[in-house]
Scaffold this motif. Structure first.
Motif, PDB file in Angstrom:
ATOM      1  N   ALA B 213       0.888   3.023  -1.220  1.00  0.00           N
ATOM      2  CA  ALA B 213      -0.275   3.076  -2.122  1.00  0.00           C
ATOM      3  C   ALA B 213       0.038   3.909  -3.355  1.00  0.00           C
ATOM      4  CB  ALA B 213      -1.486   3.641  -1.379  1.00  0.00           C
ATOM      5  N   GLY B 221      -3.622   6.880  -4.967  1.00  0.00           N
ATOM      6  CA  GLY B 221      -3.405   6.013  -3.813  1.00  0.00           C
ATOM      7  C   GLY B 221      -3.107   6.770  -2.534  1.00  0.00           C
ATOM      8  N   GLY B 250      -3.623   0.750  -1.992  1.00  0.00           N
ATOM      9  CA  GLY B 250      -3.127   0.631  -3.363  1.00  0.00           C
ATOM     10  C   GLY B 250      -3.969  -0.354  -4.155  1.00  0.00           C
TER      11      GLY B 250
END
Lengths: 149, 489
Positions: B213, B221, B250
């Motif tokens: 992420a 993220g 993400g």
């Protein structure tokens, strides 16, 4: 987009016993202009950054700075300190102090402007011009001239 | 002379750019060409891989880790803090030039891009880049945790796991350790190693997910990715669940960042709204949408295996082996493993042997592949291949995760084939095992060790050949380019 720096963000007779005091003076200018909402919170962010590594650069420059949630608009406060203020550079105290305040979620166009300012500080002629500028208006104009619009 | 440089600093708004400017000025003054990548807040424009390939030397003026350092592997490198780049740029340039001259010409031929790929990556390459980012941050956990556990088994014996976790082993009952600080007294030094290793391992999936992420959506993220990864662990979704959590986190943060908020609201967005919404959304989806079906599939698989008990032993070994190799510690692997442990409890020792053989093969086979055809693997993968030997030998199947997470479509079939071969052969040789773990170090508890070893060797060879074949056959132009273009780990 508001200007990064204006004449009321400039103190040509900056005084302070140490870098924290000097920084606090400049931060006060930012707060008075409404660009910083919480001076203490902002100073804490700057100090946290300063403690990671002093921001003094050889050639008489100190650039305390932070990205902080207490900043409303990307801003620059500038001070000239005739007696010099230690910012941890190896060659001695700084007489040109730039306090850079960037909002936490600043858009990248602001960051690009700050980046080009940082690049300018390397150049001796820019530093000389800053040292010789007669008043705050002249300094503000000089800095604006050297930034991309 | 051609130079490249990377500058970075903690905040990324001042020193990064000052150092870049100073280095550029110094290099030009000395008559050299230079390109600088500023890894700062204005967004880093990555150096063109072709420029890196052509560079004679590299300068790092950085106080925080240079991102994707492996792009510069093999080049003469001068590194220092960002302030050195500002205050002593000329000196750094000079040093870089000296190093370049001293370096033998043969030392520079690293990754020359097959095609001069620009900074724009296709969707496939981007996905791979994100996965590789996650894997690169996970690797230290695999190495540290895996090797600690392996050492604990080697010196502490197969009972070390039971000593730490409690339970019965070879007729001796051990009490579970209630208070971690008692561990040295209760389980000894090797127990401490086992415990630390286990904790490091418990972070594999959260770190993998968090940094996938991170690769996609930057700092924002990490929180939803890590939380999603923790839930993947909690619901037993394994590293594949971690991949899902990371990509999901993400994507959600990327989407939230698109919302244009006004200046005043922007701070709140970053500090409260995005973390809150993304963590909740990822957590909810992982728990409810991903977790439940996995649990159901697991119980279905368990029932299905139980119904298979009567079938041909070799076929059972083949199925269990493929399951072991499928998700490397994930839900399917767990079902197969627990089936082996269950058989052990009911006095059938052959199933456990097949399960362990199949679980040892994935890291071993991939380690072998990195030796046989190193070019098909990134440098970081070749490095983790070295640790994978020990992890595989110790029945730590997770040693294969870095390979599988970076390239699941090619690696997972290979580990399944190798596991199936090992599981089937182990059954065919009627090898048996009285411990539920320990790898090669519990060879004393293995019946027909010769046959067991042959099963492992054959499975290792099968995984190796399969991985090489798939990676060679599918090396699409995109992959060939991203191999060079991509800042692999």
């Amino acid at each position: 987009m508001s200007d990064l720096i204006t004449a009321d963000l400039i103190d040509l007779d900056l005084r302070g016993a140490d870098r924290h005091e000097a920084t606090a003076v400049l931060a006060g200018l930012l707060a008075a202009a409404g660009r910083v909402t919480d001076v203490d919170g902002f100073l804490a962010d700057v100090r946290a950054r300063e403690e990671q590594m002093p921001t003094g650069i050889e050639g008489g420059i100190g650039i305390p700075h932070a990205r902080s949630a207490h900043v409303t608009a990307p801003s620059l406060a500038f001070g000239r300190a005739a007696q010099g203020i230690d910012f941890g550079a190896e060659d001695g105290p700084a007489d040109l102090v730039f306090l850079i305040a960037a909002p936490e979620g600043g858009g990248s166009e602001h960051m690009t402007i700050l980046a080009s300012l940082a690049r300018k500080l390397i150049h001796a002629d820019f530093k000389t011009a800053l040292r010789e500028a007669p008043d705050a208006e002249a300094v503000a104009a000089l800095i604006k001239q050297n930034l991309p619009s | 002379m051609k130079l490249v440089a990377v500058t970075s600093c903690p905040t990324g708004i001042a020193h990064t750019y000052m150092a870049a400017e100073a280095l550029e000025q110094a290099a030009i003054a000395a008559g050299h060409e230079i390109q600088v990548e500023t890894q700062g807040a204005a967004g880093a424009e990555a150096l063109d891989p072709a420029v890196i390939a052509a560079a004679d030397a590299v300068i790092f003026a950085a106080d925080v880790d240079v991102r994707d350092k492996d792009r510069f592997a093999g080049k003469p490198i001068v590194s220092g803090g960002v302030k050195r780049g500002i205050n002593h740029a000329a000196e750094m340039v000079e040093e870089a030039v000296e190093k370049a001259q001293a370096a033998p010409a043969s030392a520079a031929p690293t990754a020359v891009p097959a095609a001069p790929a620009g900074p724009k990556l296709g969707p496939g390459a981007k996905l791979r880049l994100w996965l590789m980012t996650g894997v690169s941050y996970m690797l230290p956990f695999v190495a540290a945790g895996g090797i600690l556990i392996a050492i604990a088994f080697v010196f502490g014996g197969a009972e070390i796991a039971t000593k730490v976790n409690g339970g019965e082993f070879e007729g001796v009952t051990y009490e579970a350790i209630a208070n971690p600080t008692d561990i040295l007294a209760q389980a000894g030094f090797w127990g401490v190693l086992f415990y630390i290793g286990g904790l490091a391992f418990s972070m594999l999936v959260p770190i993998l997910a968090g940094f996938i992420a991170f690769g996609m959506a930057d700092r924002m993220g990490i929180a939803p990715g890590v939380v999603g990864g923790l839930i993947a662990v909690a619901v037993g979704a394994g590293f594949l669940g971690g991949l899902v959590a990371g990509l999901l986190a993400g994507a959600i943060v990327m989407a939230l960042k698109l919302i244009k908020a006004n200046q005043a609201f922007q701070g709140i967005m970053r500090i409260v709204v995005i973390p809150l919404v993304s963590v909740f959304a990822v957590g909810f989806i992982m728990l409810v949408v991903v977790g439940k079906p996995i649990a159901e599939a697991q119980s279905w698989l368990t029932d299905w295996l139980a119904g298979l008990s009567g079938v041909n032993a070799v076929l059972l070994g083949l199925i269990l082996g493929a399951m072991m190799g499928f998700d490397l510690g994930g839900p399917v692997n767990k079902v197969a493993y627990l089936f082996g442990v269950g058989a052990l409890a009911s006095g059938d020792f052959t199933v456990m042997a097949a399960v362990m053989a199949a679980g040892m093969v994935p890291p071993l086979g991939l380690a072998l592949a990195t030796v046989v055809r190193g070019k098909l693997f990134t440098q970081a993968e070749r490095q983790s291949g070295k640790a994978a030997w020990l992890l595989g030998a110790s029945f730590i199947t997770e040693g294969a995760i870095p390979f599988a997470a970076a390239d699941p479509l090619r690696v997972i079939p290979s580990t399944m084939v190798g596991g199936a071969v090992a599981g089937a052969l182990s059954m065919a040789f009627d090898a048996s095992l009285r411990a539920p773990h320990g790898g090669i170090w519990v060879i004393g508890l293995i019946g027909n060790p010769g046959g067991f070893l042959i099963a492992i060797l054959a499975g290792t060879a099968a995984t190796c050949l399969c991985a090489i074949a798939l990676k060679t056959a599918w090396r699409s132009t995109a992959t060939a380019a991203d191999e060079a273009a991509m800042p692999v780990i």
